[in-house]
Design a protein around this motif. Structure first.
Motif, PDB file in Angstrom:
ATOM      1  N   THR A   1     -24.750-107.367 -24.063  1.00 43.84           N
ATOM      2  CA  THR A   1     -22.832-107.369 -24.538  1.00 43.84           C
ATOM      3  C   THR A   1     -22.429-105.494 -24.080  1.00 43.84           C
ATOM      4  N   PRO A   2     -23.501-104.618 -23.867  1.00 37.94           N
ATOM      5  CA  PRO A   2     -22.865-103.971 -23.819  1.00 37.94           C
ATOM      6  C   PRO A   2     -21.453-103.623 -22.583  1.00 37.94           C
ATOM      7  N   SER A   3     -21.730-103.992 -22.096  1.00 32.21           N
ATOM      8  CA  SER A   3     -20.772-103.771 -20.447  1.00 32.21           C
ATOM      9  C   SER A   3     -19.156-103.956 -20.823  1.00 32.21           C
TER      10      SER A   3
ATOM     11  N   THR B   1     -24.394 -89.824 -19.832  1.00 29.42           N
ATOM     12  CA  THR B   1     -25.534 -89.967 -18.851  1.00 29.42           C
ATOM     13  C   THR B   1     -25.735 -91.073 -18.352  1.00 29.42           C
ATOM     14  N   LEU B   2     -26.032 -92.311 -19.385  1.00 29.14           N
ATOM     15  CA  LEU B   2     -26.769 -92.977 -20.090  1.00 29.14           C
ATOM     16  C   LEU B   2     -25.969 -93.848 -20.264  1.00 29.14           C
ATOM     17  N   CYS B   3     -25.343 -94.010 -21.195  1.00 31.61           N
ATOM     18  CA  CYS B   3     -24.629 -95.216 -21.906  1.00 31.61           C
ATOM     19  C   CYS B   3     -23.526 -94.990 -21.490  1.00 31.61           C
TER      20      CYS B   3
ATOM     21  N   GLU C   1     -24.090 -86.864 -25.503  1.00 30.97           N
ATOM     22  CA  GLU C   1     -25.343 -86.824 -24.073  1.00 30.97           C
ATOM     23  C   GLU C   1     -25.610 -88.152 -23.571  1.00 30.97           C
ATOM     24  N   LEU C   2     -25.953 -89.203 -24.315  1.00 34.31           N
ATOM     25  CA  LEU C   2     -26.356 -89.815 -24.279  1.00 34.31           C
ATOM     26  C   LEU C   2     -25.049 -90.866 -23.287  1.00 34.31           C
ATOM     27  N   GLY C   3     -24.004 -90.780 -24.028  1.00 34.38           N
ATOM     28  CA  GLY C   3     -23.088 -91.204 -23.676  1.00 34.38           C
ATOM     29  C   GLY C   3     -22.252 -90.902 -21.760  1.00 34.38           C
TER      30      GLY C   3
ATOM     31  N   THR D   1     -20.386 -98.564 -30.526  1.00 32.89           N
ATOM     32  CA  THR D   1     -19.984 -99.797 -30.715  1.00 32.89           C
ATOM     33  C   THR D   1     -20.637-100.750 -30.304  1.00 32.89           C
ATOM     34  N   ARG D   2     -22.013 -99.538 -29.231  1.00 31.22           N
ATOM     35  CA  ARG D   2     -22.780-100.906 -28.403  1.00 31.22           C
ATOM     36  C   ARG D   2     -24.477-100.657 -29.293  1.00 31.22           C
ATOM     37  N   ILE D   3     -24.803 -99.786 -29.639  1.00 31.14           N
ATOM     38  CA  ILE D   3     -25.779 -99.833 -30.924  1.00 31.14           C
ATOM     39  C   ILE D   3     -25.970-100.981 -31.711  1.00 31.14           C
ATOM     40  N   PHE D   4     -24.351-100.592 -32.905  1.00 34.83           N
ATOM     41  CA  PHE D   4     -23.871-101.270 -33.625  1.00 34.83           C
ATOM     42  C   PHE D   4     -23.211-102.948 -33.182  1.00 34.83           C
TER      43      PHE D   4
ATOM     44  N   LEU E   1     -33.564-100.650 -29.966  1.00 34.34           N
ATOM     45  CA  LEU E   1     -32.850-100.556 -31.264  1.00 34.34           C
ATOM     46  C   LEU E   1     -31.197-101.126 -31.374  1.00 34.34           C
ATOM     47  N   CYS E   2     -31.090-101.497 -30.233  1.00 40.05           N
ATOM     48  CA  CYS E   2     -29.450-101.138 -30.076  1.00 40.05           C
ATOM     49  C   CYS E   2     -29.006-103.193 -29.173  1.00 40.05           C
ATOM     50  N   LYS E   3     -27.983-103.296 -31.012  1.00 43.68           N
ATOM     51  CA  LYS E   3     -28.045-104.611 -31.156  1.00 43.68           C
ATOM     52  C   LYS E   3     -26.831-104.566 -29.314  1.00 43.68           C
ATOM     53  N   GLY E   4     -25.897-104.153 -29.135  1.00 37.09           N
ATOM     54  CA  GLY E   4     -25.881-104.975 -27.819  1.00 37.09           C
ATOM     55  C   GLY E   4     -26.945-104.705 -26.876  1.00 37.09           C
ATOM     56  N   PHE E   5     -27.045-104.031 -26.085  1.00 33.64           N
ATOM     57  CA  PHE E   5     -28.372-104.104 -25.735  1.00 33.64           C
ATOM     58  C   PHE E   5     -29.089-105.956 -25.702  1.00 33.64           C
ATOM     59  N   LYS E   6     -29.796-105.994 -27.043  1.00 30.86           N
ATOM     60  CA  LYS E   6     -30.365-107.311 -27.338  1.00 30.86           C
ATOM     61  C   LYS E   6     -29.119-108.656 -26.984  1.00 30.86           C
TER      62      LYS E   6
ATOM     63  N   ILE F   1     -34.244 -97.475 -19.470  1.00 31.38           N
ATOM     64  CA  ILE F   1     -34.607 -95.809 -19.725  1.00 31.38           C
ATOM     65  C   ILE F   1     -33.759 -95.432 -20.532  1.00 31.38           C
ATOM     66  N   CYS F   2     -32.857 -95.729 -21.867  1.00 32.23           N
ATOM     67  CA  CYS F   2     -31.841 -95.128 -22.856  1.00 32.23           C
ATOM     68  C   CYS F   2     -33.025 -95.047 -23.967  1.00 32.23           C
ATOM     69  N   PRO F   3     -32.953 -94.109 -24.506  1.00 27.57           N
ATOM     70  CA  PRO F   3     -34.011 -94.412 -25.168  1.00 27.57           C
ATOM     71  C   PRO F   3     -34.367 -94.949 -27.333  1.00 27.57           C
ATOM     72  N   VAL F   4     -32.834 -95.554 -27.352  1.00 24.08           N
ATOM     73  CA  VAL F   4     -32.416 -96.398 -28.439  1.00 24.08           C
ATOM     74  C   VAL F   4     -32.081 -97.755 -27.957  1.00 24.08           C
ATOM     75  N   ASN F   5     -33.102 -97.857 -27.084  1.00 24.97           N
ATOM     76  CA  ASN F   5     -32.769 -99.510 -26.390  1.00 24.97           C
ATOM     77  C   ASN F   5     -33.247-100.593 -27.509  1.00 24.97           C
TER      78      ASN F   5
ATOM     79  N   THR G   1     -21.436-100.450 -16.653  1.00 26.72           N
ATOM     80  CA  THR G   1     -22.634-100.979 -16.594  1.00 26.72           C
ATOM     81  C   THR G   1     -23.868 -99.679 -17.118  1.00 26.72           C
ATOM     82  N   PRO G   2     -24.558 -99.466 -18.467  1.00 29.04           N
ATOM     83  CA  PRO G   2     -25.060 -98.627 -18.908  1.00 29.04           C
ATOM     84  C   PRO G   2     -26.107 -98.491 -18.533  1.00 29.04           C
ATOM     85  N   LEU G   3     -27.178 -97.303 -18.142  1.00 25.29           N
ATOM     86  CA  LEU G   3     -28.436 -97.677 -18.061  1.00 25.29           C
ATOM     87  C   LEU G   3     -29.666 -97.726 -19.131  1.00 25.29           C
ATOM     88  N   CYS G   4     -29.271 -98.869 -19.435  1.00 23.42           N
ATOM     89  CA  CYS G   4     -30.185 -99.198 -20.756  1.00 23.42           C
ATOM     90  C   CYS G   4     -31.518 -98.983 -20.621  1.00 23.42           C
TER      91      CYS G   4
HETATM   92  S1  SF4 Z   1     -29.266 -99.165 -24.571  1.00 22.99           S
HETATM   93 FE1  SF4 Z   1     -27.295 -99.233 -26.178  1.00 22.99          FE
HETATM   94  S2  SF4 Z   1     -26.890 -97.303 -26.691  1.00 22.99           S
HETATM   95 FE2  SF4 Z   1     -28.664 -97.410 -25.014  1.00 22.99          FE
HETATM   96  S3  SF4 Z   1     -27.544 -97.370 -23.004  1.00 22.99           S
HETATM   97 FE3  SF4 Z   1     -27.450 -99.523 -23.747  1.00 22.99          FE
HETATM   98  S4  SF4 Z   1     -26.047 -99.879 -24.321  1.00 22.99           S
HETATM   99 FE4  SF4 Z   1     -26.244 -97.901 -24.953  1.00 22.99          FE
END
Ligand code: SF4
Length: 362
Positions: free
Chosen positions: A217-219, A192-194, A188-190, A148-151, A209-214, A203-207, A198-201
């Motif tokens: 809105t992830p939290s 440990t990081l996501c 594992e991502l969910g 839900t966060r990535i998309f 590509l992540c729409k929520g991060f952009k 240092i996230c390997p898909v940040n 509040t996620p650890l965006c």
């Molecule tokens: S960048 Fe996206 S997938 Fe990565 S931790 Fe943040 S919200 Fe989760």
């Protein structure tokens, strides 16, 4: 979903998982039985809690055959403390079905796996992708949060339509090769990081590509609108003692905490005095009934307190308690309590009153 996103997400997550995955006992094997046990234990339970249970379980029941033949009380004893005991019962029923209907070999197809008790789509995805490396998706709470966060999905994840949408995205993402590693990388991502909150965006390997991060809105995700209605209670737990023995009841199957042993306990707390409650719930008269504190209880939708009531009975008096929710009863000395698989509130009561300590008198 844009098609070119798929390989980018797959590669980023697989690369990260290869480097960062936690060293967990069930990750050292591809045995479907071991994967299945770990996945069922991990439902609703933290990894750190599961590790010692998993290791003990695999030592006691190293094969599905040993599990199928085991006594149910021994199986429940090895689950004691993990909660949701129907999971342990279903595991053993499924083991018996594998023995009887599949010649002792763990099934390899979606339909056969779904025919086993306690196995749903998530567990099917875990077994087929991790043990057999088949390109099958899985969706659990961690995967829901990550996707839900990535998309940037703001629909209510408790609604069936949203669940379908997330399963469909997971299906598009799971690669032909390394499906097991990919599914585990999402979880594992969910974990440990996501994480929730509040996620650890950063240092996230898909940040990237992540729409929520952009969208920052992830939290806020995932959105869950419906809440389980909690029922609160103030109930009674009776420690009926006679000649150093305590009365225990094994709860009937099909009731809350069915199959577990406990001091007779009742969620209804409408009585003003322990003596009245004891008489109303068990038909026992005990003039010396006395309150000894409370223990908290939380199971399914119930949250509350049991009022611990010590009921010393005279040696000479014969008593015939009426216990409607008991499948079996026993009189046990505290030193023998370890033979019984107790419900969590009764375990707390034993600890609180130091009953296993033979020097103690309540
Ligand atoms: S960048 Fe996206 S997938 Fe990565 S931790 Fe943040 S919200 Fe989760």
């Amino acid at each position: 979903m844009k098609k070119k996103l798929i390989p980018e997400i797959q590669q980023s997550l697989l690369r990260w998982y290869q480097k960062e995955k936690r060293d967990l006992p069930w990750r050292k094997t591809k045995d479907p039985y071991s994967i299945w046990i770990s996945e069922i234990m991990l439902q609703q339970t933290q990894v750190d809690t599961v590790i010692p249970y998993y290791n003990r379980w695999m030592k006691k029941f190293p094969t599905i055959q040993k599990l199928a033949k085991a006594n149910e009380d021994v199986v429940l004893k090895h689950w004691e403390g993990l909660g949701y005991y129907s999971r342990a019962r279903n595991i053993q029923r499924a083991a018996k079905t594998v023995e009887k209907d599949f010649g002792g070999r763990f099934p390899k197809t979606r339909e056969d796996l779904l025919s086993l008790p306690g196995i749903g789509l998530y567990t099917v995805g875990a077994i087929l992708s991790i043990a057999y490396n088949k390109s099958v998706p899985l969706v659990d709470g961690n995967v829901i949060r990550v996707l839900t966060r990535i998309f940037n999905i703001h629909d209510d994840v408790l609604k069936e339509d949203t669940k379908k949408k997330i399963w469909s995205i997971a299906g598009e993402l799971v690669p032909e090769k390394k499906a097991g590693d990919f599914n585990q990388s999402l979880m594992e991502l969910g974990a440990t990081l996501c994480t929730p909150g509040t996620p650890l965006c950063l240092i996230c390997p898909v940040n990237s590509l992540c729409k929520g991060f952009k969208e920052s809105t992830p939290s806020l995700l995932p959105v869950k609108k419906k809440k389980m209605e909690i029922e609160k209670f103030l109930g009674w737990m009776f420690l009926i003692e006679k000649d150093g023995h305590f009365l225990l009841q094994k709860r009937k199957k099909g009731t809350v905490m069915g199959g577990l042993w406990e001091f007779p306990s009742f969620r209804e707390g409408i009585y003003d005095h322990p003596k009245l409650a004891l008489k109303a719930k068990t038909k026992i008269l005990c003039p010396k009934a006395e309150l000894k504190g409370t223990v908290p209880a939380a199971f399914t939708k119930y949250r509350g307190l049991f009022q611990l009531t010590h009921c010393p009975m005279s040696k000479s008096k014969s008593i015939k308690p009426v216990l409607e929710e008991a499948e079996e009863t026993a009189w046990a000395k505290p030193k023998d309590f370890k033979k019984y698989t107790f419900s969590a509130p009764t375990r707390k009561a034993v600890e609180k009153l130091s009953l296993s300590d033979s020097r103690n008198k309540i």
